[in-house]
Design a protein around this motif. Structure first.
Motif, mmCIF file in Angstrom:
data_model
loop_
_atom_site.group_PDB
_atom_site.id
_atom_site.type_symbol
_atom_site.label_atom_id
_atom_site.label_comp_id
_atom_site.label_asym_id
_atom_site.label_seq_id
_atom_site.Cartn_x
_atom_site.Cartn_y
_atom_site.Cartn_z
ATOM 1 N N LEU A 23 19.854 14.900 -4.531
ATOM 2 C CA LEU A 23 19.932 16.526 -4.679
ATOM 3 C C LEU A 23 19.902 16.957 -6.093
ATOM 4 C CD1 LEU A 23 20.169 19.109 -2.856
ATOM 5 C CD2 LEU A 23 22.369 18.865 -3.315
ATOM 6 N N PRO A 24 20.825 16.257 -6.987
ATOM 7 C CA PRO A 24 20.654 16.681 -8.397
ATOM 8 C C PRO A 24 19.249 16.918 -8.902
ATOM 9 C CG PRO A 24 22.799 15.257 -7.892
ATOM 10 C CD PRO A 24 21.725 15.067 -6.838
ATOM 11 N N GLY A 25 18.447 15.852 -8.650
ATOM 12 C CA GLY A 25 17.156 15.976 -9.092
ATOM 13 C C GLY A 25 16.332 17.170 -8.613
ATOM 14 N N THR A 26 16.516 17.353 -7.159
ATOM 15 C CA THR A 26 15.901 18.636 -6.525
ATOM 16 C C THR A 26 16.386 19.945 -7.025
ATOM 17 O OG1 THR A 26 16.086 17.014 -4.405
ATOM 18 C CG2 THR A 26 15.364 19.275 -4.285
ATOM 19 N N LEU A 27 17.451 19.757 -7.394
ATOM 20 C CA LEU A 27 18.163 21.218 -7.991
ATOM 21 C C LEU A 27 17.454 21.204 -9.363
ATOM 22 C CD1 LEU A 27 22.108 21.019 -7.418
ATOM 23 C CD2 LEU A 27 20.434 22.584 -6.632
ATOM 24 N N ASN A 28 17.241 20.200 -10.188
ATOM 25 C CA ASN A 28 16.671 20.093 -11.242
ATOM 26 C C ASN A 28 15.380 20.835 -11.399
ATOM 27 O OD1 ASN A 28 16.962 20.020 -13.943
ATOM 28 N ND2 ASN A 28 17.422 17.749 -13.904
ATOM 29 N N ALA A 29 14.705 20.453 -10.463
ATOM 30 C CA ALA A 29 13.248 20.898 -10.027
ATOM 31 C C ALA A 29 12.977 22.272 -9.686
ATOM 32 C CB ALA A 29 12.708 19.892 -8.992
ATOM 33 N N ALA A 30 14.271 22.610 -8.947
ATOM 34 C CA ALA A 30 14.285 23.871 -8.308
ATOM 35 C C ALA A 30 14.422 25.035 -9.531
ATOM 36 C CB ALA A 30 15.301 24.122 -7.208
ATOM 37 N N MET A 31 15.014 24.307 -10.746
ATOM 38 C CA MET A 31 15.146 25.317 -11.851
ATOM 39 C C MET A 31 13.906 25.897 -12.409
ATOM 40 S SD MET A 31 18.384 26.004 -12.349
ATOM 41 C CE MET A 31 18.363 26.827 -13.897
ATOM 42 N N ASP A 32 12.926 25.283 -12.205
ATOM 43 C CA ASP A 32 11.425 25.697 -12.567
ATOM 44 C C ASP A 32 11.259 27.076 -11.831
ATOM 45 O OD1 ASP A 32 11.133 23.278 -13.789
ATOM 46 O OD2 ASP A 32 9.564 22.463 -12.197
ATOM 47 N N ARG A 33 11.800 27.501 -10.893
ATOM 48 C CA ARG A 33 11.748 28.442 -10.318
ATOM 49 C C ARG A 33 12.242 29.979 -10.878
ATOM 50 N NH1 ARG A 33 10.312 23.969 -7.890
ATOM 51 N NH2 ARG A 33 9.477 24.141 -5.491
ATOM 52 N N ASP A 34 12.896 29.476 -11.958
ATOM 53 C CA ASP A 34 13.842 30.401 -12.824
ATOM 54 C C ASP A 34 12.906 31.645 -12.985
ATOM 55 O OD1 ASP A 34 16.245 31.147 -14.236
ATOM 56 O OD2 ASP A 34 15.015 31.127 -15.936
ATOM 57 N N ALA A 35 11.727 31.333 -13.514
ATOM 58 C CA ALA A 35 10.758 32.523 -14.045
ATOM 59 C C ALA A 35 10.404 33.442 -12.856
ATOM 60 C CB ALA A 35 9.410 31.945 -14.550
ATOM 61 N N ASP A 36 10.211 32.808 -11.794
ATOM 62 C CA ASP A 36 10.006 33.612 -10.523
ATOM 63 C C ASP A 36 10.999 34.606 -9.994
ATOM 64 O OD1 ASP A 36 7.508 32.182 -10.291
ATOM 65 O OD2 ASP A 36 8.276 30.718 -8.957
#
Ligand code: F6R
Length: 362
Positions: free
Chosen positions: A193-206
């Motif tokens: 999950l931490p890795g997934t959360l990290n990847a989800a931080m990419d949506r920050d701009a959206d």
């Protein structure tokens, strides 16, 4: 030290993958879930009462779904200010669990004291280990979030969820409602999950993008079902407290019992709906909103976006995680929407008006 971020809140949101991974390793060993002494014996209780305030309450509310679904353990959740004065009967066999980041919240502490001598055992889930609530519990479980400076709780929420999920899993194994194999599968999902959360931080701009629109709204609704219902509450609370925009959360299925009257093109409706077992139902509620001119921001995963994304005003696609873990992931959109909306409005993100980090008076 804001570590290069504009606000403590931004730093604390971004920190979540690493903090969570730390917190996980404090509780999960090769042999399963390990609690500090004296531990908790879930075979000795037949009911759990969970009490807290604000965001910590929404963590409890989420955990109710986990305990009931995974461990078949009846759970009552309540806000501390109501619980303490209601004189609720606490039967033998009931354990009481208090969740508090600061460990000093006056109402939560009073609720704990009310349970002394009545509950089978008193447990707490805290961030500050040297706090009153921790001291007065039979067992205090640290969430290991590290110091949280922003007044709006972010990483403490996900770390509270983490400990509560682990407790629900432990209860499930002890009560014989979850096999060792199922436990290991979920623990292995949790480790990624931490890795997934990290990847989800990419949506920050959206989230920053859509928040510019949200910042123009006077009212915003949040909808969710099942595990996403408490999350909708958390999203609405975050938005209110730092952007000062009026926000309300409803269970999707409750919409037609009143709140749908609020819908028009000026009220954005945020829908948290990963493609879980309740997705179709939430989508039909979403369509009811759109049929009345409502603008839906759908936060879902790729399967959900494929099934329903085209109909929404905006769709943001999160990574896919097993249903049981969705609250830990969807905390991120709840926080990022509030953060970016507040930034767009120019409010004081870390020190919102009228609020204090620790509420030591009732
Ligand atoms: C919301 C928030 C508050 C706290 C609440 C309980 O972002 O921070 O709602 O969650 O005041 O505080 P603790 O957890 O310290 O008992």
């Amino acid at each position: 030290d804001k570590g290069g971020y504009k606000h403590f809140m931004a730093k604390e949101i971004a920190e979540q993958p690493s903090v969570l991974s730390n917190a996980l390793s404090a509780y999960v060993t090769e042999h399963g879930i390990a609690l500090p002494d004296p531990g908790i014996d879930f075979t000795k209780i037949d009911r759990l009462v969970m009490v807290a305030c604000g965001t910590a309450y929404y963590a409890c509310f989420t955990a109710k779904y986990w305990f009931e679904r995974l461990a078949k353990l009846p759970v009552e959740v309540d806000i501390a200010s109501e619980f303490r004065y209601r004189e609720p009967p606490i039967s033998k066999g009931t354990a009481a669990l208090f969740v508090s980041q600061s460990g000093e919240t006056a109402d939560t502490l009073a609720a704990l004291r009310y349970c002394e001598g009545k509950a089978d055992k008193i447990y707490s889930v805290v961030n500050v280990q040297e706090s009153s609530i921790a001291r007065e519990s039979d067992l205090a479980l640290p969430i290991h979030a590290g110091a949280e400076i922003g007044v709006a709780s972010t990483k403490a929420f996900t770390c509270q969820l983490n400990v509560l999920l682990l407790l629900a899993l432990k209860a499930a194994v002890e009560r014989g409602t979850l096999s060792q194999e199922e436990l290991e599968q979920i623990l292995s999902d949790l480790r990624s999950l931490p890795g997934t959360l990290n990847a989800a931080m990419d949506r920050d701009a959206d989230f920053a993008n859509v928040s510019k629109k949200l910042s123009e709204a006077r009212d915003v609704l949040f909808l969710g079902r099942g595990l996403m219902y408490p999350l909708a509450h958390e999203g609405a609370l975050k938005l209110k407290e730092i952007s000062y925009i009026h926000a309300e959360a409803y269970a999707s299925g409750e919409l037609k019992h009143g709140p749908i009257a609020l819908i028009d093109k000026h009220v954005p409706v945020v829908v948290f709906a990963p493609k879980d077992s309740l997705f179709e139902k939430t989508v039909s509620n979403m369509q009811e909103v759109m049929a009345r001119g409502g603008r839906v921001l759908l936060v879902t995963d790729s399967a959900g976006a494929e099934a329903a994304g085209a109909e929404a005003w905006r769709t943001i696609t999160m990574p896919q995680v097993p249903e049981i873990l969705t609250p830990l992931l969807y905390a991120l959109p709840a926080q990022l929407l509030a953060y970016h909306t507040a930034v767009a409005k120019g409010t004081d993100v870390d020190q919102p008006r009228n609020l204090a980090k620790s509420v030591t008076v009732e």
